[in-house]
Write a protein that holds these residues in place. Structure first.
Motif, PDB file in Angstrom:
ATOM      1  N   SER A  35       4.171  -8.055   4.267  1.00 40.70           N
ATOM      2  CA  SER A  35       4.458  -6.660   3.933  1.00 40.70           C
ATOM      3  C   SER A  35       3.435  -5.794   4.660  1.00 40.70           C
ATOM      4  O   SER A  35       2.371  -6.271   5.057  1.00 40.70           O
ATOM      5  CB  SER A  35       4.360  -6.441   2.424  1.00 40.70           C
ATOM      6  OG  SER A  35       3.011  -6.505   2.000  1.00 40.70           O
ATOM      7  N   ASN A  37       1.592  -3.627   3.379  1.00 39.20           N
ATOM      8  CA  ASN A  37       0.382  -3.578   2.552  1.00 39.20           C
ATOM      9  C   ASN A  37      -0.518  -4.794   2.752  1.00 39.20           C
ATOM     10  O   ASN A  37      -1.697  -4.752   2.417  1.00 39.20           O
ATOM     11  CB  ASN A  37       0.749  -3.469   1.077  1.00 39.20           C
ATOM     12  CG  ASN A  37       1.340  -2.115   0.734  1.00 39.20           C
ATOM     13  OD1 ASN A  37       1.124  -1.143   1.439  1.00 39.20           O
ATOM     14  ND2 ASN A  37       2.094  -2.053  -0.360  1.00 39.20           N
ATOM     15  N   ASP A  62      11.447   0.734   6.803  1.00 38.62           N
ATOM     16  CA  ASP A  62      10.000   0.856   6.954  1.00 38.62           C
ATOM     17  C   ASP A  62       9.557   2.244   7.408  1.00 38.62           C
ATOM     18  O   ASP A  62       8.360   2.499   7.504  1.00 38.62           O
ATOM     19  CB  ASP A  62       9.494  -0.163   7.987  1.00 38.62           C
ATOM     20  CG  ASP A  62       9.704  -1.595   7.544  1.00 38.62           C
ATOM     21  OD1 ASP A  62       9.537  -1.860   6.344  1.00 38.62           O
ATOM     22  OD2 ASP A  62      10.046  -2.439   8.395  1.00 38.62           O
ATOM     23  N   GLN A  64       9.555   5.338   6.137  1.00 35.32           N
ATOM     24  CA  GLN A  64       8.752   6.179   5.241  1.00 35.32           C
ATOM     25  C   GLN A  64       7.334   5.627   5.124  1.00 35.32           C
ATOM     26  O   GLN A  64       6.352   6.385   5.162  1.00 35.32           O
ATOM     27  CB  GLN A  64       9.404   6.267   3.864  1.00 35.32           C
ATOM     28  CG  GLN A  64       8.680   7.203   2.907  1.00 35.32           C
ATOM     29  CD  GLN A  64       9.427   7.391   1.595  1.00 35.32           C
ATOM     30  OE1 GLN A  64      10.545   6.912   1.425  1.00 35.32           O
ATOM     31  NE2 GLN A  64       8.821   8.098   0.658  1.00 35.32           N
ATOM     32  N   ARG A  65       7.209   4.305   4.987  1.00 35.80           N
ATOM     33  CA  ARG A  65       5.878   3.706   4.841  1.00 35.80           C
ATOM     34  C   ARG A  65       5.060   3.878   6.109  1.00 35.80           C
ATOM     35  O   ARG A  65       3.870   4.207   6.044  1.00 35.80           O
ATOM     36  CB  ARG A  65       6.035   2.211   4.534  1.00 35.80           C
ATOM     37  CG  ARG A  65       4.694   1.507   4.296  1.00 35.80           C
ATOM     38  CD  ARG A  65       4.129   1.884   2.942  1.00 35.80           C
ATOM     39  NE  ARG A  65       2.863   1.186   2.707  1.00 35.80           N
ATOM     40  CZ  ARG A  65       1.683   1.733   2.796  1.00 35.80           C
ATOM     41  NH1 ARG A  65       1.573   3.000   3.120  1.00 35.80           N
ATOM     42  NH2 ARG A  65       0.591   1.046   2.549  1.00 35.80           N
ATOM     43  N   GLY A  68       3.803   7.324   6.421  1.00 40.08           N
ATOM     44  CA  GLY A  68       2.680   7.526   5.514  1.00 40.08           C
ATOM     45  C   GLY A  68       1.381   6.970   6.078  1.00 40.08           C
ATOM     46  O   GLY A  68       0.321   7.583   5.940  1.00 40.08           O
ATOM     47  N   VAL A  69       1.470   5.806   6.731  1.00 36.06           N
ATOM     48  CA  VAL A  69       0.292   5.225   7.380  1.00 36.06           C
ATOM     49  C   VAL A  69      -0.226   6.168   8.456  1.00 36.06           C
ATOM     50  O   VAL A  69      -1.437   6.376   8.593  1.00 36.06           O
ATOM     51  CB  VAL A  69       0.651   3.845   7.985  1.00 36.06           C
ATOM     52  CG1 VAL A  69      -0.470   3.346   8.893  1.00 36.06           C
ATOM     53  CG2 VAL A  69       0.924   2.834   6.879  1.00 36.06           C
TER      54      VAL A  69
END
Length: 300
Positions: A35, A37, A62, A64-65, A68-69
């Motif tokens: 993942s 994370n 993926d 949106q994530r 965000g990163v």
């Protein structure tokens, strides 16, 4: 010879710099194993760049994530720039030319369309100015890290290439007087970096992009800094800059005995189809026995 990467790091490298289908397939394989994370520190440092490749990765789940990163990396970069601005002002007031290297310098090469993850600020000072630079920074409110005192600096500088300083509740600034993992007698060899550094409107200078390629190798070679993945991504991005010549790269790589290590990095990138990697490798001066010994030392 190529740079050794773990399978997961090689997949992520391909996702970051590969062509469309190749990058998409590599990202899909990486994601089946991990993942976002669960990314390690080196992987996390290149993930912000993937947010600019969403159209290539074909990974809507993926998006949106990864965005965000990238936002987190941008916010951190602003905080680091604030500390670099304060450090540069203090150094200039002492008559010392500050040249930012590594993260902030590479962020300029990445351009506004791509985001490089940055952990701290790194500033290189001219030979013979380390003591004065520390005094200027401590006078401006920075404090030596790792429990060091001012009187420890001479012994520390003989063994290490940099020292960390920090203002209270702020990001770290690493003060460099030579390139990473180089002996003390190489300090005069950074002079070409200082002389060719390009001024910016932010209060500091950045190295010529060709010099940054050699600096990336010095600071990112495997087994020393555990940053081989980031090193290869940085070199790939720098190769897209105009004016990269073997002669300029060798002004830093040659005296620092990095030709063998650089040859391996460029061979690795060439195998992934990175434009300019094979050409630069073929135009560089052949590695000498000293370069090969250094390459082996950095690998072990």
């Amino acid at each position: 010879m190529v740079v050794h990467l773990s399978h997961r790091h090689r997949l992520l490298l391909t996702a970051v710099i590969g062509d469309g289908p190749q990058a998409s397939a590599a990202w899909a394989q990486w994601r089946t194993r991990l993942s976002i994370n669960a990314a390690d520190g080196e992987e996390a440092s290149v993930l912000p760049l993937l947010a600019s490749r969403l159209h290539v990765l074909d990974a809507p789940d993926d998006s949106q994530r990864l965005r965000g990163v990238r936002r987190h990396a941008v916010v951190r970069q602003f905080a680091i720039r604030e500390e670099m601005t304060a450090a540069a002002a203090a150094l200039q007031s002492a008559g010392i030319q500050p040249v930012t290297i590594k993260g902030l310098a590479l962020a300029a090469a990445y351009g506004s369309g791509h985001t490089r993850g940055i952990g701290d600020a790194d500033v290189l000072v001219p030979p013979g100015t380390a003591d004065a630079a520390v005094d200027a920074l401590t006078a401006a409110g920075f404090r030596l890290g790792m429990g060091l005192r001012r009187g420890d600096l001479g012994v520390w500088a003989a063994r290490c290439h940099a020292v960390a300083l920090r203002r209270p509740n702020a990001q770290e600034v690493d003060l460099h007087w030579r390139l990473s993992h180089q002996p003390r007698e190489t300090e005069p060899l950074i002079t070409p970096i200082i002389l060719r550094a390009e001024t910016t409107d932010e209060g500091w200078s950045i190295p010529n992009p060709a010099h940054q390629i050699a600096i990336a190798v010095a600071h990112g070679w495997p087994a020393i800094s555990s940053a081989a993945l980031r090193m290869l991504v940085d070199i790939a991005m720098l190769l897209a800059q105009p004016g990269i010549t073997a002669e300029l790269v060798d002004e830093v790589a040659g005296p620092h005995r990095l030709r063998g290590a650089l040859d391996s990095a460029l061979t690795t990138l060439s195998s992934l189809g990175v434009e300019g990697a094979a050409t630069l490798r073929d135009e560089l001066q052949p590695a000498r026995s000293a370069d090969r010994r250094m390459s082996m030392l950095l690998r072990t």
